[in-house]
Design a protein around this motif. Structure first.
Motif, PDB file in Angstrom:
ATOM      1  N   VAL A   1       0.859  -1.183   0.000  1.00 17.75           N
ATOM      2  CA  VAL A   1       0.000   0.000   0.000  1.00 17.75           C
ATOM      3  C   VAL A   1       0.892   1.229   0.000  1.00 17.75           C
ATOM      4  CG1 VAL A   1      -1.783   1.238   1.292  1.00 17.75           C
ATOM      5  CG2 VAL A   1      -1.757  -1.260   1.302  1.00 17.75           C
ATOM      6  N   GLY A   2       0.521   2.241  -0.777  1.00 15.14           N
ATOM      7  CA  GLY A   2       1.331   3.453  -0.804  1.00 15.14           C
ATOM      8  C   GLY A   2       0.690   4.563  -1.609  1.00 15.14           C
ATOM      9  N   TYR A   3       1.466   5.602  -1.821  1.00 16.32           N
ATOM     10  CA  TYR A   3       1.009   6.768  -2.579  1.00 16.32           C
ATOM     11  C   TYR A   3       2.214   7.368  -3.286  1.00 16.32           C
ATOM     12  CZ  TYR A   3       3.324   9.685   0.828  1.00 16.32           C
ATOM     13  OH  TYR A   3       4.283  10.271   1.603  1.00 16.32           O
ATOM     14  N   ILE A   4       1.929   8.201  -4.270  1.00 17.59           N
ATOM     15  CA  ILE A   4       2.996   8.912  -4.974  1.00 17.59           C
ATOM     16  C   ILE A   4       2.463  10.267  -5.434  1.00 17.59           C
ATOM     17  CG2 ILE A   4       2.458   7.822  -7.198  1.00 17.59           C
ATOM     18  CD1 ILE A   4       5.553   7.738  -7.700  1.00 17.59           C
ATOM     19  N   LEU A   5       3.282  11.286  -5.270  1.00 17.16           N
ATOM     20  CA  LEU A   5       2.958  12.634  -5.725  1.00 17.16           C
ATOM     21  C   LEU A   5       3.675  12.905  -7.039  1.00 17.16           C
ATOM     22  CD1 LEU A   5       3.598  14.598  -2.396  1.00 17.16           C
ATOM     23  CD2 LEU A   5       1.512  13.413  -3.090  1.00 17.16           C
TER      24      LEU A   5
END
Length: 163
Positions: A69-73
């Protein structure tokens, strides 16, 4: 915890290219919390910011593969394989409908985290499909845009009948 409603096909925010995130603010942090909460809902692999009504370049993912699970800008795709994969693809913004879509078998994108550090998300299979799908959202595209012509015609008809 804030699971945000998903915008559906026809909402203009889905067809608007997202603006880059230039400064990390409390609003940016809140957006990422909402993206992470929203993608954590059952059956979701990825959520782009514009799918929750925010016109900024960020997405979250929830993959059981090695990427977790994660995010990226501000993600930018920097590598796509010439080798292709075929498979049915769906979208939270086009609920309940799946259509065959060809994508690169491998994809790699780079961006930053909330601390401004460079991060990357890369992989084959579902990870590659997710990267291409979510960055497409941030560019104002939907996966149906890249369907083979005959499939796209059928898809558009089903979308009109369903939504």
């Amino acid at each position: 915890m804030s699971i945000r409603p998903i915008r559906l096909i026809g909402d203009p925010v889905l067809r608007t290219p997202c603006d880059p995130i230039r400064t990390i603010t409390d609003g940016t942090r809140a957006l990422i919390r909402d993206l992470m909460d929203t993608v954590d809902d059952e059956g979701r692999a990825g959520v782009a910011a514009n799918q929750i009504g925010v016109n900024l370049r960020a997405f979250s993912w929830n993959l059981e593969e090695k990427n977790g699970v994660g995010y990226i800008l501000n993600p930018v795709i920097v590598e796509l394989s010439e080798e292709l994969q075929d498979g049915d693809e769906g979208c939270l913004s086009v609920p309940g409908l799946f259509f065959p879509r060809t994508r690169s078998a491998y994809a790699r994108c780079v961006g930053t985290n909330l601390e401004g550090e460079e991060i990357e998300l890369a992989g084959e299979g579902l990870t590659a499909r997710l990267i291409q799908h979510e960055v497409g959202h941030l560019d104002g595209a939907l996966y149906i845009d890249g369907l083979e012509r005959s499939v796209k015609k059928r898809a558009l008809r089903q979308i009109r009948e369903t939504l």
